[in-house]
Design an enzyme around this catalytic site. Structure first.
Site, mmCIF file in Angstrom:
data_model
loop_
_atom_site.group_PDB
_atom_site.id
_atom_site.type_symbol
_atom_site.label_atom_id
_atom_site.label_comp_id
_atom_site.label_asym_id
_atom_site.label_seq_id
_atom_site.Cartn_x
_atom_site.Cartn_y
_atom_site.Cartn_z
ATOM 1 N N THR A 1 -14.790 5.910 -1.605
ATOM 2 C CA THR A 1 -15.795 6.937 -1.889
ATOM 3 C C THR A 1 -17.076 6.283 -2.397
ATOM 4 O O THR A 1 -18.185 6.618 -1.950
ATOM 5 C CB THR A 1 -15.246 7.929 -2.942
ATOM 6 N N ASN B 1 -8.863 9.493 9.199
ATOM 7 C CA ASN B 1 -7.784 9.573 8.216
ATOM 8 C C ASN B 1 -6.754 10.665 8.488
ATOM 9 O O ASN B 1 -5.614 10.555 8.075
ATOM 10 C CB ASN B 1 -8.354 9.755 6.802
ATOM 11 N N GLN C 1 -9.432 3.425 6.589
ATOM 12 C CA GLN C 1 -8.108 3.620 7.208
ATOM 13 C C GLN C 1 -7.759 2.535 8.217
ATOM 14 O O GLN C 1 -6.585 2.325 8.511
ATOM 15 C CB GLN C 1 -8.035 5.000 7.885
ATOM 16 N N SER D 1 -11.197 -0.033 1.059
ATOM 17 C CA SER D 1 -10.632 0.460 -0.201
ATOM 18 C C SER D 1 -9.302 -0.240 -0.485
ATOM 19 O O SER D 1 -8.494 -0.433 0.429
ATOM 20 C CB SER D 1 -10.416 1.970 -0.074
ATOM 21 N N GLY D 2 -9.072 -0.591 -1.751
ATOM 22 C CA GLY D 2 -7.876 -1.355 -2.108
ATOM 23 C C GLY D 2 -6.579 -0.567 -2.050
ATOM 24 O O GLY D 2 -5.557 -1.069 -1.582
ATOM 25 N N HIS D 3 -6.620 0.685 -2.508
ATOM 26 C CA HIS D 3 -5.338 1.382 -2.665
ATOM 27 C C HIS D 3 -4.709 1.849 -1.357
ATOM 28 O O HIS D 3 -3.582 2.335 -1.343
ATOM 29 C CB HIS D 3 -5.461 2.543 -3.676
ATOM 30 N N THR E 1 -20.272 -3.782 -15.870
ATOM 31 C CA THR E 1 -19.411 -4.961 -16.049
ATOM 32 C C THR E 1 -18.359 -5.014 -14.947
ATOM 33 O O THR E 1 -17.699 -4.017 -14.659
ATOM 34 C CB THR E 1 -18.734 -4.910 -17.434
ATOM 35 N N CYS F 1 -9.997 19.033 0.391
ATOM 36 C CA CYS F 1 -11.457 19.108 0.360
ATOM 37 C C CYS F 1 -12.087 18.945 1.742
ATOM 38 O O CYS F 1 -13.291 18.853 1.862
ATOM 39 C CB CYS F 1 -11.996 18.050 -0.569
HETATM 40 C C1 LIG Z 1 -11.501 7.356 5.939
HETATM 41 C C2 LIG Z 1 -11.593 7.380 4.446
HETATM 42 N N1 LIG Z 1 -12.766 7.080 3.858
HETATM 43 C C3 LIG Z 1 -12.904 7.069 2.530
HETATM 44 C C4 LIG Z 1 -11.857 7.385 1.695
HETATM 45 C C5 LIG Z 1 -12.059 7.369 0.206
HETATM 46 O O1 LIG Z 1 -11.437 6.238 -0.337
HETATM 47 P P1 LIG Z 1 -11.085 6.152 -1.911
HETATM 48 O O2 LIG Z 1 -9.869 7.000 -2.113
HETATM 49 O O3 LIG Z 1 -10.809 4.697 -2.129
HETATM 50 O O4 LIG Z 1 -12.257 6.630 -2.649
HETATM 51 C C6 LIG Z 1 -10.618 7.731 2.259
HETATM 52 C C7 LIG Z 1 -9.484 8.122 1.402
HETATM 53 O O5 LIG Z 1 -8.610 8.856 1.798
HETATM 54 C C8 LIG Z 1 -10.486 7.717 3.666
HETATM 55 O O6 LIG Z 1 -9.334 8.025 4.253
#
Ligand SMILES: Cc1ncc(COP(=O)(O)O)c(C=O)c1O
Length: 379
Positions: free
Chosen positions: A70, A149, A178, A198-200, A236, A322
């Site tokens: 995000t 996604n 993704q 994104s890491g997670h 930081t 959302c």
């Molecule tokens: C295509 C895509 N972009 C951005 C994001 C946002 O990533 P984060 O959860 O690391 O903010 C997601 C999360 O589901 C995603 O699937």
């Protein structure tokens, strides 16, 4: 537990957790502090940036550590818009972007920017021709995701990159949250100026991520402060997060190299299994990413299925809450032209390299059982 919601988030890898803990314990100093401890911390930050750059085949000064997808998407889109608005105020994106891009673009419209939201075909893929036709003299940015996604559809990033190269005045941003570790995407000479990760989503930690920002691309910073991360992201640095992200990146790249065929086989097994089930229709196109399968059970509220499976320790998901104005409907499946019976009943299974055929077999049996059980509540 059978966890099939890996596009929402993944389980952190034990080595990732270990590196986070080790760095937090030993290198807790502020990299900006000028004493020895600060110096050591700064060295590790530089090293982790070099390693990330090596893994992505880019330069170390092109890596900005962020808190995730995000943030990366917002820094890129608003950063370009605010910095380059003098040259033009037109942005091109698609109807199927993640809310962090889609809503980000909507917010720019309230500031006087004009956004073209390109449609997709029934496979959830944007037309390269449409992208080219949408470019105007005042276009400053194209922002298009790599892998969707909800659906797993893959966008023609290479071809769009070629178009972008022919228009050196505009910037090309790719949301690769993704696709990372599942569908290869080169940042080398592909016309991509900015790329979000994104890491997670790759067995790293929540609150970690990175934005690739090609040398020479200027962004207006969203945060002002201590001028960390090339003045683009003051605050930081989360060193333990950065080191753990690089670890996750290395591990997922290794698995992408060695386990891609297995994942593809698993995905096909799942797809064929779903197609055989009465009342199930598969929405994900055949040539999509290997880890996402979207399907609908017309007449059944997706939450009912999610809870029925959840009670048995099987975890899948529906579209993100959302992602649509109409809370019942998937904006993405709608954009593919499907009717409400499908858009309101969409479910998503998302795999990781850890899932097994045995798990998928159990999932398929349980979904058949659940459909038989829930027949009475189907509209
Ligand atoms: C295509 C895509 N972009 C951005 C994001 C946002 O990533 P984060 O959860 O690391 O903010 C997601 C999360 O589901 C995603 O699937």
């Amino acid at each position: 537990m059978i966890y099939l919601d890996n596009s929402a988030t993944t389980q952190p890898h034990p080595e990732v957790l270990k590196s986070f803990e080790q760095v937090s314990t030993t290198f807790f100093a502020n990299p900006s502090s000028i004493h020895q401890l600060g110096g050591e911390t700064e060295k590790l930050l530089i090293k982790s940036k070099q390693q990330a750059a090596m893994l992505l085949n880019v330069h170390e000064d092109e890596i900005i550590f962020t808190s995730g997808g995000t943030e990366g998407n917002n820094i890129a889109i608003k950063g370009i818009a605010l910095e380059h608005q003098g040259r033009g105020k037109h942005i091109i994106t698609t109807e199927i972007e993640h809310p962090s891009v889609y809503e980000g673009c909507k917010s720019l419209e309230t500031l006087g920017f004009e956004v073209t939201y390109l449609p997709v075909n029934q496979d959830g893929v944007v037309s390269v021709e449409d992208v080219e036709k949408a470019i105007r003299k005042d276009t400053i940015l194209i922002s298009i995701m790599h892998v969707n996604n909800e659906l797993g559809s893959i966008q023609p990033i290479r071809e769009i990159g070629e178009i972008s190269k022919k228009n050196p005045k505009l910037f090309f941003h790719v949301d690769n949250v993704q696709g990372l570790g599942k569908v290869p995407l080169s940042l080398d000479d592909t016309g991509i100026d900015l790329c979000t990760m994104s890491g997670h989503k790759i067995h790293g930690l929540k609150g970690t991520g990175l934005l690739y920002c090609r040398r020479g691309v200027k962004l207006f910073p969203l945060f002002h402060g201590g001028e960390q991360e090339f003045k683009i992201r003051s605050g930081t640095e989360n060193l333990a997060g950065a080191v753990s992200l690089v670890k996750a990146l290395r591990l997922i790249k290794e698995r992408e190299d060695t386990e891609a065929v297995e994942l593809r086989k698993l995905s096909q097994y799942l797809r064929e299994g779903l197609k055989k089930i009465d009342k199930v229709v598969v929405n994900t196109p055949r040539n999509a990413a290997p880890h996402i399968i979207n399907f609908s059970i017309p007449g059944l509220k997706p939450e009912v299925m999610i809870h029925t499976l959840g009670k048995q320790g099987i975890f899948i998901s529906t579209k993100s809450a959302c992602s649509s104005k109409d809370l019942d409907e998937s904006r993405i499946i709608k954009a593919c032209g499907y009717n409400q019976s499908r858009t309101k009943s969409a479910l998503r299974v998302s795999l990781s390299y850890d899932n097994t055929e045995e798990e998928i077999k159990t999932f398929l049996n349980k979904i058949v059982e659940a459909i038989n059980q829930l027949k009475e509540v189907m509209e």
